[in-house]
Every structure is written in C-alpha cells, then in structure tokens.
Motif scaffolding. Sequence first.
Motif, PDB file in Angstrom:
ATOM      1  N   VAL A  37       0.846  -1.205   0.000  1.00 12.30           N
ATOM      2  CA  VAL A  37       0.000   0.000   0.000  1.00 12.30           C
ATOM      3  C   VAL A  37       0.878   1.251   0.000  1.00 12.30           C
ATOM      4  O   VAL A  37       0.682   2.176  -0.799  1.00 12.30           O
ATOM      5  N   ASP A  38       1.867   1.266   0.898  1.00 13.35           N
ATOM      6  CA  ASP A  38       2.746   2.448   1.004  1.00 13.35           C
ATOM      7  C   ASP A  38       3.527   2.695  -0.283  1.00 13.35           C
ATOM      8  O   ASP A  38       3.833   3.836  -0.631  1.00 13.35           O
ATOM      9  N   ALA A  39       3.825   1.622  -1.005  1.00 12.34           N
ATOM     10  CA  ALA A  39       4.636   1.753  -2.221  1.00 12.34           C
ATOM     11  C   ALA A  39       3.831   2.233  -3.429  1.00 12.34           C
ATOM     12  O   ALA A  39       4.386   2.878  -4.315  1.00 12.34           O
ATOM     13  N   VAL A  40       2.527   1.915  -3.475  1.00 13.01           N
ATOM     14  CA  VAL A  40       1.792   2.216  -4.722  1.00 13.01           C
ATOM     15  C   VAL A  40       0.553   3.087  -4.565  1.00 13.01           C
ATOM     16  O   VAL A  40       0.114   3.721  -5.530  1.00 13.01           O
ATOM     17  N   GLN A  41      -0.043   3.113  -3.373  1.00 10.48           N
ATOM     18  CA  GLN A  41      -1.331   3.812  -3.281  1.00 10.48           C
ATOM     19  C   GLN A  41      -1.134   5.334  -3.260  1.00 10.48           C
ATOM     20  O   GLN A  41      -0.301   5.852  -2.502  1.00 10.48           O
ATOM     21  N   ASP A  42      -1.885   6.015  -4.103  1.00  9.37           N
ATOM     22  CA  ASP A  42      -1.916   7.479  -4.081  1.00  9.37           C
ATOM     23  C   ASP A  42      -3.254   7.935  -4.651  1.00  9.37           C
ATOM     24  O   ASP A  42      -4.163   7.108  -4.823  1.00  9.37           O
ATOM     25  N   ASP A  43      -3.377   9.224  -4.934  1.00  8.65           N
ATOM     26  CA  ASP A  43      -4.671   9.730  -5.397  1.00  8.65           C
ATOM     27  C   ASP A  43      -5.151   9.072  -6.684  1.00  8.65           C
ATOM     28  O   ASP A  43      -6.343   9.018  -6.961  1.00  8.65           O
ATOM     29  N   GLY A  44      -4.217   8.601  -7.490  1.00  9.98           N
ATOM     30  CA  GLY A  44      -4.599   7.999  -8.769  1.00  9.98           C
ATOM     31  C   GLY A  44      -4.608   6.481  -8.761  1.00  9.98           C
ATOM     32  O   GLY A  44      -4.903   5.849  -9.789  1.00  9.98           O
ATOM     33  N   PHE A  45      -4.274   5.864  -7.658  1.00 11.28           N
ATOM     34  CA  PHE A  45      -4.157   4.405  -7.645  1.00 11.28           C
ATOM     35  C   PHE A  45      -4.614   3.868  -6.286  1.00 11.28           C
ATOM     36  O   PHE A  45      -3.978   4.104  -5.255  1.00 11.28           O
ATOM     37  N   THR A  46      -5.756   3.172  -6.305  1.00  9.45           N
ATOM     38  CA  THR A  46      -6.372   2.668  -5.067  1.00  9.45           C
ATOM     39  C   THR A  46      -5.995   1.214  -4.824  1.00  9.45           C
ATOM     40  O   THR A  46      -6.009   0.402  -5.753  1.00  9.45           O
TER      41      THR A  46
END
Lengths: 223, 330
Positions: free
Chosen positions: B212-221
């Motif tokens: 989660v910390d590596a990939v999740q952001d506003d554009g990727f859930t």
Amino acid sequence: MNQELLEKLSECVEFGKINLASPYPPQMKGMPGADEITKEALEAGVTPGEILNEALISAMNKVGQKFSENKIFVPQMLLSAKAMSASMIHLKPFFANGSVKRKGIFIIGTVFGDLHDIGKNLFSMMVEGAGWEVIDLGIDVKIEKFVEAVQQNPNAVVGISALLTTTMVHMKPVIEAIKSAVPETKVIVGGAPLSAEFAASIGADGYGKNPQEGILWLDKISA
Amino acid sequence: MKQFIDQILQSPNVAALPIMTHPGIEALGKTVRDAVTDGNVQYQAIQYLSDNFNTTACTSIMDLTVEAEAFGSKINLPENEVPSVLERLVSDVDSVEALVVPTLDKGRIPQYLLANKLAAENIKDKPVFSGCIGPYSLAGRLYDMSEIMVAIYIDPETMLSLLSKCTELLVNYCKALKATGTAGVIIAEPAAGLLSNDDCMVYSTAFVKQIVDAVQDDGFTVILHNCGNTGQCTDAMVASGARALHFGNAIDMEGVLKQCPSDVVVMGNLNPVGVFKQGSVESVKLETRSLLQKMAGYKNFVISSGCDLPPHVPEVNIRAFLETVEAYNS
C-alpha cells in the motif's frame, strides 16, 4: 500419577504442544510434549484406551468447540491436531493388534480435479482425534479410487471435499459410484462453496459446514 | 485513488462492482486457459464485460497462481477451471533462504501486464482494476497452506523471511501494474482470513501495508480482498491502510460497516456461488435488494460479489443483479 499424565497429555493436545523441541505454546517451551508424555504414560501402565478416550478425544472435543466459537483459528487447530498425531503414533501398534477399538473407519479425499487440501487435512485430523481410523486418499481422487477404498472397507464412512465451484459438481458421480458399489455407505461432503442444500441435491447423507459439525454428524451416525 | 474513492463517497447512488472476468471469457467462446495464458484474450474478456454490463469498474482475473509460478512453482492449467499450484516450492529455512525473488519477465506475468495495459488504454468510461495475490496467501502457496499455518508458530523467523521475499515481488509487480495505467489493484489475501486478528496483523497486514505504502496514491487505489475473514480480523484489514476493503459472503456486512472508518470504502458480499451461479433471476433480485436495504445509509458501501464470480455464472443473473441496483438507485 496416571491421572496426572492423562491431564498433562490432554493439555498438550488442547494447546498444541507437539514435543519437547517445539517452541509452541510459549508458556510450555522446554517442556515435554504429547510425544514424550504418551511414551511416559504407556510405560507407567496407562492403557492405550485411556489415552485415546480420556486425553486425546476429550482434548480434541475442546479444540473443536473453541474453533466453532471463534476462540481459536486454523493455525492453533492444526497445532493441536499435530500434537494429537504425535501421541497417536505410539498407539498405532495397539490399534493394529485390536487391543484398542476405534469408532469406525473414515475414508476421506478431495474430489477429482481439486488440489486444495487444507480443509480435508483439518477435518481428517479432527476425525482421527475423535477416535476414528482415517484413510486419507489425498487430493484429486478419482472415482475408481474412492470405490476401491469402500470395497476394501465396506463399513467405512466417506468424506469428500471440494474448494472450487468447478469441482464440487464432480461430487455427485463419486457419490453415485460409491453407493452403487456399497449401497449402505454413508457419505459426508464439505468445502467452502458447498451448502446443505447442495449436499442434499447430490445425494450426500451429511454436510459439514465446519469440522465440529462434521464430527457431530459422525458421532450421531456411529452411535 | 482518491478520485475513485471520493466519487464513491460523494455519490448518492450505490456503486455496483462485481468481480468478474469468466462471463466475458465464456461469451467470447474462449477457455479459462486461453485467458490466463494470453493477455490479449484476457483483455478482450474485460472489454466485453465493460461494453455489455453497466458496472462501476472492470477487474482483471483473480488468478492466485501467477506470482507463485513466477517464483518457480509448478502450475496446473486446466482448460476450463481456474489454475492451481501443484506442489510446494520451499519446505525449510535453507530452501527459503535460497529462494530468488523473480523478475517481472517470469511465467505469465508479462501476459498479465499486457492484459492490464490493453484494458487501461482502451476502456475509457470506467476504471480498470488490476489484481494480484496477497503476501500471506502467496507464501502459503509456496510453503504449503497447511504447513505455513503451523510454521508461523514453530518457525516464525523463516516464515517472516519468506513473506519478505513474497512482498518484494508483489511491490515490484504492483508498481508495474500501476504503470500500465489501471486505477488500482485488488490484493486477494483470502488465506489471512484463517488467522486471528493478531496473527493477521503480523503475517499479513504488516506486509500488505508495504505494498500500500509503495503504490497507493490519489490515482491508484488498493482494494484489499479477504473472503476468508468471518469477522475476527477486520481491524487488521483496516490497519493495512488500503482505501477500500472487499469482503466475502461469510461475514456480516452491517457489522463490518460499523467497524470500518467511514472514509474507507467497504465492498461486498453477495455469495458468488449460492446467489450468482446457482440462484435464479428472482432469487438474485431478492438477495441484491435485501443487501441494499440493509446497507442503506452507509455512503461508503459498494455492492459486490463476495469473491470472483466462478465460471458458468448465467449472464441473466448478472443482469438481474445490476438491474436491481439501478432500480434501487433510481
């Protein structure tokens, strides 16, 4: 002394203490486990029947109950089953020579096409802990193998497991073949996608939603 | 993806997101084996479902063997059933230490990246979600599922080492999936549902959180799916930091919604077999309506299947589900 050993053994099985080397449970680290205590009990003159009935079966009953109440989970249950198996190894010669009777023979396997075995493993260990002799046919078991096993053990009860929706449909022809070969054979089925309705629709005599339900059904039909 | 999450939370309507690809594979006249080995076929199945069903988003196949195969596991690939791992790859501390984290050119990973890339490039009217296995479920496939359950107590250090290697691959894989342009990833972690909340925290959540910390952001859930949870490890799922959680049919959804923060999207949980596959049109409508009514008032609820729809679900049942949601929203 003998009663104390039986209580210690029961505690080892209930809490999953397999042997001296096992670090689990932490509060029993460095203490003898089910393996060593069973040996000690037999040497002290405790009968194999007492070990089976007063320690192993009662402990596994408690384990099954705690599991069905969500007080313990699959890892703890498997550790208890492993502890029970470590004890059972010492009892095998007494089963073989007939000095200890078990409740019956239970043949179990995962239906053909299905390679998932955690449910089957869990249930077979619980059934063994409930006092049955278990013949585990493994995974991806073909119809012929089930039929051969019931022909060799015509009084056995059969359990069939499936995890996949694509393989649960294979259970019906297996049940038909078993009942065609030995009509009085009772069959119980289980697995995540199954339901009691599905079990009834394919001609199964019993359905185990969880291991404890399956054990209760086995106890009922063997009473 | 905050945009996706915000849309769900702000919409007056309940979103419908069944996890499915098999109906698309069948409609195209292809086999499961075709779709799990050929990225083009998988993409076509996703595209078919996008074109023909009014769902909130599309999903790729929930195939829990791709990553194990990349590590070197032997896989059974039946023509019309989901693949499965044939045997354990590691069995002790030495074999775990020797295990090499694979690069993303191994096994069928390139085909999965292709399917996701094509879907993200061509499906413009709704988000596409990638899929991967969770770290504990992957470790269980490599070590043997029954054995890992015991080994976390007997040899926890070795299991943590194995989980670290699994997570390293999954972080790399999820970064590559994100680079294809999809809107997020559904991490399927069903085996963690067999653990207590405490064990789930140590042997699953701690590693899922790294992804989660590596990939999740506003554009990727990140959507964390755990259909094994019967209610005991929901707190551990929340602690992963995933913005959306997806639950199976073994859990009480109302209880889950009370337990989860209101800014976390909660998805579930119609029985994919009992309702979608074996049910009638009428029973699908009844079950769908009943769940919608029970969840009324929870703005973070998304109605979904409790797991991936299995092969051979009647299309009429999927339509009955979606029509019932539409009627409820209108």
